[in-house]
Design a protein around this motif. Structure first.
Motif, PDB file in Angstrom:
ATOM      1  N   LYS A   1      76.277  85.408  21.676  1.00  0.00           N
ATOM      2  CA  LYS A   1      74.966  84.943  22.152  1.00  0.00           C
ATOM      3  C   LYS A   1      73.837  85.788  21.548  1.00  0.00           C
ATOM      4  O   LYS A   1      72.840  85.240  21.080  1.00  0.00           O
TER       5      LYS A   1
ATOM      6  N   THR B   1      73.489  84.883  17.916  1.00  0.00           N
ATOM      7  CA  THR B   1      72.888  83.564  17.747  1.00  0.00           C
ATOM      8  C   THR B   1      71.392  83.604  18.016  1.00  0.00           C
ATOM      9  O   THR B   1      70.605  82.994  17.279  1.00  0.00           O
ATOM     10  N   PHE B   2      70.951  84.311  19.051  1.00  0.00           N
ATOM     11  CA  PHE B   2      69.518  84.432  19.323  1.00  0.00           C
ATOM     12  C   PHE B   2      68.817  85.155  18.182  1.00  0.00           C
ATOM     13  O   PHE B   2      67.730  84.759  17.759  1.00  0.00           O
TER      14      PHE B   2
ATOM     15  N   TYR C   1      69.805  85.319  15.073  1.00  0.00           N
ATOM     16  CA  TYR C   1      69.840  84.406  13.931  1.00  0.00           C
ATOM     17  C   TYR C   1      68.707  83.384  14.036  1.00  0.00           C
ATOM     18  O   TYR C   1      67.984  83.139  13.068  1.00  0.00           O
ATOM     19  N   ARG C   2      68.567  82.793  15.215  1.00  0.00           N
ATOM     20  CA  ARG C   2      67.524  81.782  15.407  1.00  0.00           C
ATOM     21  C   ARG C   2      66.134  82.378  15.235  1.00  0.00           C
ATOM     22  O   ARG C   2      65.282  81.810  14.549  1.00  0.00           O
ATOM     23  N   ASP C   3      65.896  83.541  15.831  1.00  0.00           N
ATOM     24  CA  ASP C   3      64.587  84.167  15.733  1.00  0.00           C
ATOM     25  C   ASP C   3      64.268  84.571  14.291  1.00  0.00           C
ATOM     26  O   ASP C   3      63.144  84.356  13.823  1.00  0.00           O
TER      27      ASP C   3
ATOM     28  N   ARG D   1      65.546  83.226  11.571  1.00  0.00           N
ATOM     29  CA  ARG D   1      65.373  81.996  10.801  1.00  0.00           C
ATOM     30  C   ARG D   1      63.963  81.447  10.996  1.00  0.00           C
ATOM     31  O   ARG D   1      63.298  81.061  10.030  1.00  0.00           O
ATOM     32  N   ASP D   2      63.475  81.458  12.235  1.00  0.00           N
ATOM     33  CA  ASP D   2      62.125  80.966  12.500  1.00  0.00           C
ATOM     34  C   ASP D   2      61.073  81.856  11.847  1.00  0.00           C
ATOM     35  O   ASP D   2      60.095  81.358  11.278  1.00  0.00           O
TER      36      ASP D   2
ATOM     37  N   GLU E   1      73.308  84.403   7.520  1.00  0.00           N
ATOM     38  CA  GLU E   1      74.715  84.329   7.948  1.00  0.00           C
ATOM     39  C   GLU E   1      75.321  85.729   8.042  1.00  0.00           C
ATOM     40  O   GLU E   1      76.059  86.037   8.986  1.00  0.00           O
TER      41      GLU E   1
ATOM     42  N   TRP F   1      73.973  87.415  11.151  1.00  0.00           N
ATOM     43  CA  TRP F   1      74.626  86.878  12.352  1.00  0.00           C
ATOM     44  C   TRP F   1      76.034  87.440  12.502  1.00  0.00           C
ATOM     45  O   TRP F   1      76.438  87.835  13.592  1.00  0.00           O
TER      46      TRP F   1
END
Length: 176
Positions: free
Chosen positions: A23, A26-27, A29-31, A33-34, A65, A68
């Motif tokens: 988790k 993933t958070f 990675y998302r942050d 990426r944004d 990747e 992450w």
């Protein structure tokens, strides 16, 4: 009964550990990426004249990747292995101190060899990263210019070019 409780506890804690690190990764990675997307959107158009779209996408995808994986798996493994090592060292030193010193003496050269090996394969990772960017650029150019390739009947040439580069990618990954 005690073994059952220990097994169930171990499974539950293992699931919690895996879920938590996945988790967090993933958070992150998302942050990231944004943030990277916002940064790319803010770049001047001249930047995109000097770099291929396939290379940008390859670098961003591969780097994100890797981050992450590091957060979701690498960090967890680091913590676990350091704890296992320290606990084993403490238990072994209580059981047999001379044997503990022998183990530490043997581990020092192993650590040295591992560091040297890591430096050696680091070059290979760089080559794979560069070649992946080249491969993605080739694919992106062919997809974007598919009508031009068909108009000049260059499908066979482009397929052979891509397969040659893909074979090099395969060989580099096997070498790794």
């Amino acid at each position: 009964a005690g073994l059952l409780v220990i097994s169930i506890s171990r499974a539950g804690l293992g699931f919690f550990k895996e879920y938590t690190f996945d988790k967090v990764g993933t958070f992150a990675y998302r942050d990231l990426r944004d943030l990277l997307f916002d940064h790319i959107q803010s770049l001047h158009f001249k930047y995109f004249d000097n770099i291929n779209t396939g290379e940008i996408m390859s670098r961003l995808g591969e780097d994100l990747e890797n981050i992450w994986r590091s957060l979701a798996f690498g960090f967890r493994l680091l913590i676990e292995n350091v704890l296992y090592f320290l606990m084993s060292l403490i238990i072994l030193s209580f059981l047999n101190l001379p044997l503990t010193l022998i183990v530490l003496a043997i581990m020092s050269p192993i650590g040295f060899i591992a560091v040297r090996y890591e430096k050696k394969i680091d070059k290979n990772y760089g080559e794979i990263s560069d070649h992946t960017a080249e491969l993605n650029t080739t694919a992106q150019e062919n997809i974007a210019g598919v009508r031009l390739v068909k108009a000049f009947a260059r499908e066979k040439f482009e397929i052979d070019k891509f397969l040659t580069r893909n074979r090099k990618n395969y060989d580099l990954n096997n070498e790794q």
